[in-house]
Design a protein around this motif. Structure first.
Motif, PDB file in Angstrom:
ATOM      1  N   LEU A 110      -6.538   4.634   5.745  1.00 32.98           N
ATOM      2  CA  LEU A 110      -5.096   4.465   5.536  1.00 32.98           C
ATOM      3  C   LEU A 110      -4.487   5.697   4.882  1.00 32.98           C
ATOM      4  CD1 LEU A 110      -5.019   0.763   4.292  1.00 32.98           C
ATOM      5  CD2 LEU A 110      -4.178   1.609   6.494  1.00 32.98           C
ATOM      6  N   VAL A 111      -5.170   6.255   3.895  1.00 37.63           N
ATOM      7  CA  VAL A 111      -4.684   7.482   3.259  1.00 37.63           C
ATOM      8  C   VAL A 111      -4.599   8.602   4.292  1.00 37.63           C
ATOM      9  CG1 VAL A 111      -5.251   9.281   1.578  1.00 37.63           C
ATOM     10  CG2 VAL A 111      -5.470   6.875   0.942  1.00 37.63           C
ATOM     11  N   ALA A 112      -5.611   8.713   5.152  1.00 37.79           N
ATOM     12  CA  ALA A 112      -5.622   9.758   6.178  1.00 37.79           C
ATOM     13  C   ALA A 112      -4.432   9.631   7.119  1.00 37.79           C
ATOM     14  CB  ALA A 112      -6.921   9.697   6.973  1.00 37.79           C
ATOM     15  N   GLY A 113      -3.980   8.413   7.362  1.00 37.13           N
ATOM     16  CA  GLY A 113      -2.869   8.185   8.282  1.00 37.13           C
ATOM     17  C   GLY A 113      -1.510   8.152   7.635  1.00 37.13           C
ATOM     18  N   THR A 114      -1.452   8.341   6.304  1.00 39.05           N
ATOM     19  CA  THR A 114      -0.160   8.290   5.608  1.00 39.05           C
ATOM     20  C   THR A 114       0.011   9.522   4.710  1.00 39.05           C
ATOM     21  OG1 THR A 114      -1.141   6.842   3.904  1.00 39.05           O
ATOM     22  CG2 THR A 114      -0.014   5.770   5.743  1.00 39.05           C
ATOM     23  N   SER A 115      -0.348   9.401   3.446  1.00 36.29           N
ATOM     24  CA  SER A 115      -0.127  10.528   2.523  1.00 36.29           C
ATOM     25  C   SER A 115      -0.968  11.743   2.891  1.00 36.29           C
ATOM     26  CB  SER A 115      -0.416  10.099   1.086  1.00 36.29           C
ATOM     27  OG  SER A 115      -1.775   9.692   0.926  1.00 36.29           O
ATOM     28  N   GLY A 116      -2.195  11.521   3.380  1.00 38.41           N
ATOM     29  CA  GLY A 116      -3.038  12.637   3.779  1.00 38.41           C
ATOM     30  C   GLY A 116      -2.474  13.379   4.983  1.00 38.41           C
ATOM     31  N   PHE A 120       0.894  -1.165   0.000  1.00 38.40           N
ATOM     32  CA  PHE A 120       0.000   0.000   0.000  1.00 38.40           C
ATOM     33  C   PHE A 120       0.922   1.201   0.000  1.00 38.40           C
ATOM     34  CE2 PHE A 120      -1.824   3.458   2.554  1.00 38.40           C
ATOM     35  CZ  PHE A 120      -2.843   3.822   1.689  1.00 38.40           C
ATOM     36  N   ASP A 121       0.875   2.003  -1.056  1.00 40.70           N
ATOM     37  CA  ASP A 121       1.896   3.035  -1.245  1.00 40.70           C
ATOM     38  C   ASP A 121       1.550   4.393  -0.657  1.00 40.70           C
ATOM     39  OD1 ASP A 121       0.035   4.113  -2.998  1.00 40.70           O
ATOM     40  OD2 ASP A 121       1.191   3.723  -4.810  1.00 40.70           O
ATOM     41  N   GLY A 122       0.485   4.470   0.112  1.00 38.74           N
ATOM     42  CA  GLY A 122       0.048   5.737   0.672  1.00 38.74           C
ATOM     43  C   GLY A 122      -1.179   6.284  -0.024  1.00 38.74           C
ATOM     44  N   GLU A 147      18.306  -8.429   4.524  1.00 39.94           N
ATOM     45  CA  GLU A 147      17.111  -8.812   3.782  1.00 39.94           C
ATOM     46  C   GLU A 147      16.079  -9.398   4.734  1.00 39.94           C
ATOM     47  OE1 GLU A 147      18.036 -11.332   0.496  1.00 39.94           O
ATOM     48  OE2 GLU A 147      19.515  -9.950  -0.361  1.00 39.94           O
ATOM     49  N   VAL A 148      14.834  -8.987   4.556  1.00 42.23           N
ATOM     50  CA  VAL A 148      13.725  -9.493   5.356  1.00 42.23           C
ATOM     51  C   VAL A 148      12.690 -10.066   4.402  1.00 42.23           C
ATOM     52  CG1 VAL A 148      11.845  -8.890   6.919  1.00 42.23           C
ATOM     53  CG2 VAL A 148      14.096  -7.801   7.192  1.00 42.23           C
ATOM     54  N   ASP A 149      12.320 -11.315   4.618  1.00 42.65           N
ATOM     55  CA  ASP A 149      11.306 -11.959   3.790  1.00 42.65           C
ATOM     56  C   ASP A 149       9.922 -11.595   4.325  1.00 42.65           C
ATOM     57  OD1 ASP A 149       9.749 -13.512   2.167  1.00 42.65           O
ATOM     58  OD2 ASP A 149      10.563 -15.434   2.841  1.00 42.65           O
ATOM     59  N   ALA A 150       9.174 -10.815   3.529  1.00 44.16           N
ATOM     60  CA  ALA A 150       7.835 -10.422   3.960  1.00 44.16           C
ATOM     61  C   ALA A 150       6.839 -11.562   3.858  1.00 44.16           C
ATOM     62  CB  ALA A 150       7.347  -9.236   3.130  1.00 44.16           C
ATOM     63  N   ALA A 151       7.167 -12.560   3.058  1.00 47.39           N
ATOM     64  CA  ALA A 151       6.314 -13.739   2.908  1.00 47.39           C
ATOM     65  C   ALA A 151       4.882 -13.363   2.536  1.00 47.39           C
ATOM     66  CB  ALA A 151       6.337 -14.579   4.190  1.00 47.39           C
ATOM     67  N   GLY A 152       4.758 -12.392   1.644  1.00 49.42           N
ATOM     68  CA  GLY A 152       3.432 -11.998   1.206  1.00 49.42           C
ATOM     69  C   GLY A 152       2.710 -11.050   2.138  1.00 49.42           C
ATOM     70  N   GLY A 153       3.414 -10.526   3.158  1.00 54.13           N
ATOM     71  CA  GLY A 153       2.824  -9.534   4.038  1.00 54.13           C
ATOM     72  C   GLY A 153       2.686  -8.192   3.330  1.00 54.13           C
ATOM     73  N   ASN A 201       1.382  -8.267   8.828  1.00 55.24           N
ATOM     74  CA  ASN A 201       1.193  -9.679   8.486  1.00 55.24           C
ATOM     75  C   ASN A 201      -0.112  -9.947   7.762  1.00 55.24           C
ATOM     76  OD1 ASN A 201       3.640 -10.387   9.746  1.00 55.24           O
ATOM     77  ND2 ASN A 201       2.627 -10.414  11.740  1.00 55.24           N
ATOM     78  N   ALA A 202      -0.979  -8.915   7.626  1.00 56.17           N
ATOM     79  CA  ALA A 202      -2.276  -9.095   6.975  1.00 56.17           C
ATOM     80  C   ALA A 202      -2.660  -7.795   6.273  1.00 56.17           C
ATOM     81  CB  ALA A 202      -3.338  -9.508   7.999  1.00 56.17           C
ATOM     82  N   ASP A 203      -3.663  -7.872   5.417  1.00 53.89           N
ATOM     83  CA  ASP A 203      -4.030  -6.793   4.507  1.00 53.89           C
ATOM     84  C   ASP A 203      -4.846  -5.701   5.211  1.00 53.89           C
ATOM     85  OD1 ASP A 203      -4.926  -5.186   2.466  1.00 53.89           O
ATOM     86  OD2 ASP A 203      -5.907  -6.788   1.326  1.00 53.89           O
ATOM     87  N   PRO A 204      -4.284  -4.498   5.395  1.00 52.02           N
ATOM     88  CA  PRO A 204      -5.049  -3.438   6.066  1.00 52.02           C
ATOM     89  C   PRO A 204      -6.059  -2.767   5.143  1.00 52.02           C
ATOM     90  CG  PRO A 204      -2.921  -2.588   5.381  1.00 52.02           C
ATOM     91  CD  PRO A 204      -2.923  -4.059   5.027  1.00 52.02           C
ATOM     92  N   THR A 205      -5.930  -2.929   3.837  1.00 57.43           N
ATOM     93  CA  THR A 205      -6.872  -2.292   2.921  1.00 57.43           C
ATOM     94  C   THR A 205      -8.226  -2.986   2.926  1.00 57.43           C
ATOM     95  OG1 THR A 205      -6.280  -3.585   0.939  1.00 57.43           O
ATOM     96  CG2 THR A 205      -4.926  -1.662   1.448  1.00 57.43           C
ATOM     97  N   GLN A 206      -8.275  -4.215   3.409  1.00 55.84           N
ATOM     98  CA  GLN A 206      -9.537  -4.941   3.531  1.00 55.84           C
ATOM     99  C   GLN A 206     -10.094  -4.888   4.943  1.00 55.84           C
ATOM    100  OE1 GLN A 206     -11.192  -6.290   0.863  1.00 55.84           O
ATOM    101  NE2 GLN A 206      -9.576  -5.217  -0.266  1.00 55.84           N
ATOM    102  N   ASP A 207      -9.205  -4.867   5.938  1.00 54.70           N
ATOM    103  CA  ASP A 207      -9.620  -4.824   7.343  1.00 54.70           C
ATOM    104  C   ASP A 207      -8.666  -3.890   8.068  1.00 54.70           C
ATOM    105  OD1 ASP A 207     -10.252  -5.177  10.004  1.00 54.70           O
ATOM    106  OD2 ASP A 207     -10.237  -7.368   9.937  1.00 54.70           O
ATOM    107  N   ILE A 208      -9.149  -2.719   8.479  1.00 54.69           N
ATOM    108  CA  ILE A 208      -8.284  -1.732   9.119  1.00 54.69           C
ATOM    109  C   ILE A 208      -7.712  -2.261  10.425  1.00 54.69           C
ATOM    110  CG2 ILE A 208     -10.069  -0.570  10.473  1.00 54.69           C
ATOM    111  CD1 ILE A 208      -7.228   1.120   8.449  1.00 54.69           C
ATOM    112  N   GLY A 209      -8.369  -3.248  11.023  1.00 55.81           N
ATOM    113  CA  GLY A 209      -7.856  -3.856  12.241  1.00 55.81           C
ATOM    114  C   GLY A 209      -6.533  -4.553  12.046  1.00 55.81           C
ATOM    115  N   ASN A 210      -6.185  -4.849  10.793  1.00 56.51           N
ATOM    116  CA  ASN A 210      -4.906  -5.510  10.528  1.00 56.51           C
ATOM    117  C   ASN A 210      -3.708  -4.593  10.737  1.00 56.51           C
ATOM    118  OD1 ASN A 210      -5.979  -8.036   9.976  1.00 56.51           O
ATOM    119  ND2 ASN A 210      -6.315  -7.567   7.810  1.00 56.51           N
TER     120      ASN A 210
END
Length: 429
Positions: free
Chosen positions: A372-378, A45-47, A77-83, A403-412
């Motif tokens: 998420l936009v409000a807390g980053t680029s906004g 998520f790029d902002g 190097e850190v493996d995000a493993a799809g995070g 470790n999980a998708d915040p764009t689908q669930d802000i609780g992540n």
């Protein structure tokens, strides 16, 4: 924007940003020595939006050096493993020093030695990499900012307004600090005239503050103004306040702008919000909380003047039942929103409150993506920090790995695996 399909919402947010296409799709400089840190195989998520596919995100010298669909190599190097990699969170409204404990030089020293380091670290442990203080003692908060910048104190990037400027016997001078005159003289700047307002703004600018904060319900005489009864659960006393005169607001805002500083105004009423916007305010702290926002022309005015609305639901949601509906209304209209929790000592936890604020904005009717936009680029835009809030080459390497998708669930946002500040791993589970 609420109500649009999320794909359309993402596209609209992405078009808004000149950095939205800055992500590289090929690996440049694959020499292992080229990068200090590489987070491998992550969703991004790029902002502004969630990008399709997996990427390697590389840092060099405290900046993001590459975001590549092809593998990169680095010294670490850190493996995000799809995070999920995203910009570190920015909380644009908080009160950092303990207003309950600081009452003389000795208690101030004790707070700074015993409490301050742990509070700063708490933000990093929750993925908050930038905080903006909007009403702490000027000398002390600027010294704390200098220590963090110099690396002698560990903590998130700190921006500060210094003291909040209010009318004589206004909020928070006559409310929060009514029984603490020593702190009152340091946390607040009380003025009686437009000239005093200009002088104080110039003094703060000379000291190098990052922005100016004015408080509209500031207890100065204002012909025809209904009084507002200030009361929140954390404080037992209710105090009657009236709004600052327009000429005071205009003097503070114009002087701040002359010195190149963004000026935001604490408001709670529609009438106060209108006066602040008409006076030239860049943002509304709290916005409208004590009544439903029924004035559609005020929303039009916010859009016309490109004003940022900072809801601070963490502090006001429980005691002001209209606050959520007002946030939903301004979000749906397309008003810019920045995350600000209004965290203060005595309730909740620094860092955790910021995550709760993001969740409360979604509960109010914003989408996870909007929050998420409000807390980053906004938030970065509200702070006039184009180097923050975005995952793109050339930006500061302030990142979090979830470790999980915040764009689908802000609780992540609570599923934090790692915090990176200036390209350095400062917290890792």
């Amino acid at each position: 924007m609420t109500g649009e399909p999320e794909s359309l919402e993402s596209e609209a947010l992405a078009r808004e940003s000149p950095e939205s296409e800055a992500v590289t799709t090929s690996a440049e400089g694959r020499d292992p020595a080229a990068y200090d840190l590489v987070i491998r195989r992550a969703h991004v998520f790029d902002g502004y939006r969630a990008r399709t596919g997996l990427y390697d995100v590389a840092t060099r010298g405290g900046e993001i050096a590459a975001v590549s669909a092809e593998p990169l190599r680095g010294a670490v190097e850190v493996d995000a493993a799809g995070g999920w990699v995203m910009p570190g969170l920015i909380d644009t409204h908080l009160h950092f020093y303990d207003v309950f404990a600081v009452s003389d030089p000795e208690s101030m020293r004790a707070f700074e030695q015993n409490e301050l380091p742990g509070r700063l670290d708490a933000f990093l442990r929750h993925g908050v990499t930038t905080i903006k203080s909007v009403g702490d003692p000027t000398a002390e908060i600027l010294e704390t900012r200098a220590k963090i910048a110099a690396g002698t104190l560990r903590g998130p990037r700190l921006l500060a307004t210094g003291c909040g400027i209010t009318g004589r016997d206004g909020h928070p001078a006559a409310t929060v600090f009514s029984g603490n005159p020593w702190a009152r003289a340091r946390f607040t700047g009380e003025i009686d005239s437009a000239r005093q307002m200009r002088d104080l703004v110039r003094q703060l600018a000379d000291r190098g503050v990052d922005a100016i904060k004015l408080l509209s319900e500031g207890a100065c005489a204002h012909s025809g103004s209904p009084q507002y009864l200030w009361h929140i659960p954390a404080f037992p006393e209710a105090v009657e306040l009236v709004r600052l005169p327009r000429e005071f607001l205009r003097a503070g805002i114009e002087t701040g702008h002359e010195r190149g500083l963004r000026v935001t105004v604490h408001t709670t009423q529609q009438a106060a919000a209108r006066e602040a916007v008409e006076a030239g305010a860049d943002g509304l702290e709290h916005g409208v909380t004590v009544e439903p926002l029924t004035d559609d022309s005020l929303i039009d005015l916010m859009l016309e003047h490109d004003v940022t609305y900072t809801p601070t639901l963490w502090a006001h949601d429980a005691s002001h039942p209209d606050a959520r509906g007002n946030v939903k209304k301004v979000a749906e209209a397309g008003v810019r929103i920045a995350l600000g929790s209004d965290s203060f000592s005595g309730r909740g936890r620094f860092g955790a409150n910021t995550l709760e604020e993001a969740q409360l904005m979604v509960a109010a009717g914003m989408t996870p993506l909007q929050s998420l936009v409000a807390g980053t680029s906004g938030a970065a835009r509200q702070c006039v920090r184009a180097d923050l809030g975005t995952v793109a080459p050339g930006k500061r390497a302030d990142l979090i790995l979830l470790n999980a998708d915040p764009t689908q669930d802000i609780g992540n946002l609570r599923e934090l695996g790692m915090t990176v500040l200036n390209g350095e791993i400062v917290h890792q589970r």
